[in-house]
Motif scaffolding. Sequence first.
Motif, short mmCIF file in Angstrom:
data_model
loop_
_atom_site.label_atom_id
_atom_site.label_comp_id
_atom_site.label_asym_id
_atom_site.label_seq_id
_atom_site.Cartn_x
_atom_site.Cartn_y
_atom_site.Cartn_z
N VAL A 442 0.84 -1.20 0.00
CA VAL A 442 0.00 0.00 0.00
C VAL A 442 0.87 1.24 0.00
O VAL A 442 1.86 1.32 0.73
N PHE A 443 0.49 2.22 -0.85
CA PHE A 443 1.23 3.48 -0.95
C PHE A 443 1.32 4.11 0.43
O PHE A 443 0.33 4.22 1.14
N SER A 444 2.48 4.55 0.80
CA SER A 444 2.75 4.92 2.19
C SER A 444 1.86 6.04 2.71
O SER A 444 1.58 6.12 3.89
N THR A 445 1.40 6.93 1.82
CA THR A 445 0.61 8.08 2.28
C THR A 445 -0.89 7.81 2.27
O THR A 445 -1.68 8.71 2.55
N SER A 446 -1.30 6.59 1.94
CA SER A 446 -2.74 6.32 1.84
C SER A 446 -3.30 5.69 3.09
O SER A 446 -4.49 5.39 3.16
#
Length: 783
Positions: A442-446
């Motif tokens: 998962v994209f770190s900022t999501s």
Amino acid sequence: MKKYNKTLLAVAFMAAMGVTGCGSDGSDGADGVAGADGAAGANGTDGTSAGLTVTTVESAANFNLTLAPADIVVVGTDAFSVKFSVTGEGTGGAAVPFSGLDKVALYVTSQSANTTDTGAPYLWTNHALANDFGSSMYCNLTGSTTARDGSEVEACTLVEDPANPGTYTGTWEHDGNAPVVLADGDANDLVRVMIRAYDVVMADGTEVSDKPLSTPIDFIPATGELAVSAKDAVSNAACIKCHSPMEGYADTDLRISNISAHHNYQKVENCVACHNPAYAGGQDDEEVGFNANFNAMIHTIHMGKDLAEWQGLQGEAKEMWGEIGFPAESTECAVCHDNGTQWNDNIYAEACESCHLTVNFETGEGHNGIVPSSDAVCSGCHGSGSLSPMEAHKVGRRADLANGLVLDVVSAEVAAGELTVTIGVELNGAVAADGTDLADYVFSTSGGRSILIGTLDDNGDYVQGTSISTDGGMFVVTGGNIVLTQTLSDATDLDGETLYVSSEMNMCGDTDTDMIVATADGCDVGIPANIVTKYFVFDAVAATGVATTDNLRFVSPAVTAYNAPTQVGNDRTTADEAKCNACHDNLAHVKAPRHGVTNFTQCADCHNNASPVGSHHETVQVESADGTFEVVEGLEYYNRDLVTVAHRYHSGTYAEEASGVYINADGDLVNYPADQTNCQACHKDANAAGDAMAFFDGTGTLTSGRTSVALGNGEFISPVTEACRSCHAHSGEAALAHFKSNGATVFGDNIMSADAVPIESCATCHADGKTYGLDVVHGSSAH
């Protein structure tokens, strides 16, 4: 010297003096033998009947000025001349000659190869600018006109052919040759000519609202052949995706509607007539703060907000464009550059530094200390490979990664008070291996955002659902699937309900490898999981859901038939995802990095008609004279369904600062590029059956079927009014009074039941085809 027959002269002399010849008896002589008939002369050209001309047109689109290469002399030492014809719309819509034109302006440019080592491979030269005359040359009836500064300037003389109304010629009656003639120009270079007409009026005597401009003509003077420019890397169609099309023009003559500069010159081909190196070279760059050459200027404008943050813009440019935001990804060059690969192949500093203002090519700052000796050496590093524009900007990589994670909702089952959802998983083109934990990708900022699950109401609208987060530990793949479970509360009864399953997972994309990678390995872009939203109907007989697309409010192009249901679904959403993507390039970019979504079926999970949290932006703020933002008293919104949020954002009533779309101190809308009244910029032209898509159905209710909008405080209000006032809020109390007088229920009326909200009478006046129908007042036939 011409010689004359003496006998004929003598006869003529005697006739003039009244002398007659007589026979010997005083009688006339006998008539001579008649001579043979001479050859018939050529037929003359028929003149145009005065009754078959027009002197007015109702729109600029009805004014059609045409040119032919054979009728234009603008290169070399031959005397200038131009000939053109104009038609307008006559009885029955027929094209008839337009008579009475008294003033035009000619814009003439040549495209020639650049023989220096600086700039683009080909350059535009404006003939009038090259002759120090200005950007264009007037033609009028007197051969002289008044300039903007009040001085008299020479003009070419415009004459209408009396025998052929609507046909005009222009000639230069002053010393020397006309200023639009490039004496040392190469007749083998491409030349572009376009004409602007003045004082063209409608039948009531007022000027037409748009500029009457000819379609630019590109040709080679040496041969008279039509030509195609090597520099037109951006088509008018690309600009129209955001700036709206002008109505009334053919598909072969697309024109841009909403560009405020100079009151719109409608075409890219027209803009370059002035915005070329000659014009740019005459600017005070320190004061204005931008390069006025078209390529550099357009980059600067569309990167305005970013450049202002980098402190790159100065003076007038900062004031004009410092808050302009580009609605798509600024690194996706092909969003605008849709006509060839010049943007990737032609490497020169002027084009690059108009976006990369932190780079100083004179000192090497921001360029790894490298100071290029000329543009000729740029291609050595940037002509190919990882530093080429295509690779350095990762153009098209988001699309390449679109199938990096594919989720297929296999089933949804209820047993013993527990909902079980099974989803197939493909990662980077293959079935995901057992033990793969999607939470690691998962994209770190999501955050932990992931699978979206909820139900639909009776109208097919989304009811606020729930999310199963990647933080819950249920995203480990087994047998190619992830199996998600959720305990249903005693109050949850899915009998007869329609369940939806979707995703907002935003995955970690690596544009160097075109792979979805583990977050710990680093990545440079968030990529939404590719999922088709699936729908399941539950009943008391079968615990296992049956796939359906019946009665769906948000039928997306991404939604496909599942288990081949007989009911394809109701096409009741009038907005068009494809049109959103035309301007934004992709909805993933719009909501990045928090939400990995690509279509309305995902957006509606939060932005729906029953969101319990209401709006997060209740007040409306607009810019004041000192640049700060002030709340508009008495104007509030308490819901955040997708209709209201989309309308509010694009009409400037969602802003809290000079960011995105907002209303400035002059009351103007900033950063919305389309025509505000062009509903079709966002809405569908036609439904799935091919019929025109209307805002209202035949019963006076909305096509969507909504009869109320739920607010976060438990109240219900009218959906038509909420949609209209999200754009027409600026009309204030008068607009509100109009809404209420037609049966609207608004915030504060304390209606606590959806069934108690009456249907407004808006369609009585505003349905398509009515005198004040939306197709009339908004100039659009679909809403």
